[in-house]
Scaffold this active site. Sequence first.
Site, short mmCIF file in Angstrom:
data_model
loop_
_atom_site.label_atom_id
_atom_site.label_comp_id
_atom_site.label_asym_id
_atom_site.label_seq_id
_atom_site.Cartn_x
_atom_site.Cartn_y
_atom_site.Cartn_z
N SER A 136 0.24 2.78 8.05
CA SER A 136 1.13 2.67 6.89
C SER A 136 0.49 1.74 5.88
O SER A 136 0.15 0.59 6.21
CB SER A 136 2.50 2.13 7.32
OG SER A 136 3.35 1.98 6.21
N LYS A 162 -0.12 7.08 5.76
CA LYS A 162 1.17 7.03 5.08
C LYS A 162 1.04 6.06 3.93
O LYS A 162 0.67 4.90 4.13
CB LYS A 162 2.28 6.58 6.02
CG LYS A 162 3.65 6.50 5.32
CD LYS A 162 4.77 6.22 6.30
CE LYS A 162 5.02 4.74 6.47
NZ LYS A 162 6.26 4.48 7.25
N LYS A 164 2.91 4.32 0.49
CA LYS A 164 4.17 4.02 -0.18
C LYS A 164 4.11 4.54 -1.62
O LYS A 164 3.08 4.42 -2.29
CB LYS A 164 4.44 2.52 -0.18
CG LYS A 164 4.56 1.89 1.21
CD LYS A 164 5.85 2.28 1.90
CE LYS A 164 6.01 1.54 3.22
NZ LYS A 164 7.30 1.82 3.87
N ASP A 189 5.90 7.75 1.56
CA ASP A 189 7.13 7.06 1.94
C ASP A 189 7.75 6.44 0.70
O ASP A 189 7.15 5.57 0.05
CB ASP A 189 6.82 5.98 2.98
CG ASP A 189 8.07 5.27 3.47
OD1 ASP A 189 9.18 5.70 3.11
OD2 ASP A 189 7.93 4.30 4.24
N GLU A 214 8.94 10.77 3.13
CA GLU A 214 9.88 10.00 3.94
C GLU A 214 10.92 9.32 3.05
O GLU A 214 10.59 8.65 2.08
CB GLU A 214 9.11 8.95 4.75
CG GLU A 214 9.99 8.17 5.72
CD GLU A 214 9.19 7.16 6.52
OE1 GLU A 214 9.80 6.48 7.35
OE2 GLU A 214 7.97 7.03 6.29
N ASP A 239 14.54 8.31 7.46
CA ASP A 239 14.27 7.01 8.06
C ASP A 239 15.52 6.15 7.96
O ASP A 239 16.34 6.12 8.89
CB ASP A 239 13.08 6.36 7.36
CG ASP A 239 12.76 4.95 7.85
OD1 ASP A 239 13.43 4.46 8.77
OD2 ASP A 239 11.83 4.33 7.31
N LYS A 263 13.11 4.49 14.73
CA LYS A 263 12.76 3.08 14.86
C LYS A 263 13.74 2.43 15.82
O LYS A 263 14.96 2.52 15.63
CB LYS A 263 12.81 2.38 13.50
CG LYS A 263 11.71 2.82 12.55
CD LYS A 263 11.80 2.11 11.20
CE LYS A 263 10.66 2.54 10.29
NZ LYS A 263 10.80 1.95 8.92
N GLY A 291 7.24 2.01 12.06
CA GLY A 291 6.92 0.61 12.30
C GLY A 291 7.70 -0.32 11.40
O GLY A 291 8.13 0.06 10.31
#
Length: 368
Positions: A136, A162, A164, A189, A214, A239, A263, A291
Amino acid sequence: MKIKEITLRQLMMRMKSPFSTSFGSFQNKEFILLEAKDENGHIGWGESVAFTTPWYTEETMKTNWHMLEDFIIPVLLNNEIEHPDQVSEKLSFIRKNNMAKSTIEGAYWDLYSQEKGISLANALGGNKTKIEVGISIGIQKSVHELLNVIDGYLAEGYKRMKVKIKPGWDVEVIREIRKHFPNVPLMADANSAYTLNDIELLKQLDEYQLMMIEQPLAADDFIDHAILQKAISTPICLDESIHSYEDTRKAIELGSGKIMNIKIGRVGGLTEAKKIHDLCEQRQIPVWCGGMLEAGIGRAHNIALTTLSNFVLPGDTAGSSRYWDEDIIEPEVMVEKGYIAVSDKPGIGYEPNRETIRKYTVLEKNYT
């Protein structure tokens, strides 16, 4: 199992570099570590994943400490528990506060697997000897810097990237990544940064063959996510929306997404995480383990969960060295060619390093 003594510790560890999302940026990670000793002298460990500010969920590290000290520990301390599944039942009178509940439930699962003489992975029903992991990547200062970061992690063997995104840092960024890395497994994400007003913008991401986007919309927008999913071909992964088995069931029924991120802390512990996994497997919805910038204890729990059969997508459980100059466990979590080997030792499979734990502890309290 009967826990006779519990120690709560507040730790502060500095990450190697700042981590930035659509909500903001931070580098110091403060969290709670829970140590539980049972009547036979076995010790189990749990880690709170709550942040110091309520940007991800309404929980914070301080509210977790309050819930553990004033409500959760008094219910469980010195009371018999036959199986960790009973922990969530005994705490059902407490609404939400999932990360606080998960902190102590993780210690029960650790103790349970130790007493059975099996690994936590086996206790959960997992059978993988290694798990596939991705990385990430937070928002960087420039696209050029982001490309260099991706290149470095690909060289280390990570199986998917991944990144952001947020308004103003989205389509053009993904376009540049695809220009330089046309075949890398890639996901975006959004951390709830968009609304249905952004449908036309989000449609543009379909061009870049993302594994998923995401949590593009708000955490409580099951219906809006369903509308968005019908409008785009990129799979939506939920998520922040998923806090329980019931949330998962409703999201599947509404068509709010095609993939689920599980998660442990967000859903209240390993017991609920396993229930969500089983439901998604029945409904043919792939899952992966997200995570929360965990230290070694939380990372060990993530590894064990990911050994379940429907975790078919690489998770965010990177190696310890991704975040820390030194972790609080021995050995540290290592990634080799994009995989983490699953320990077959009883319990979480890693030994807490008490010297390192003491080094980063800023507050400690004991309960008997």
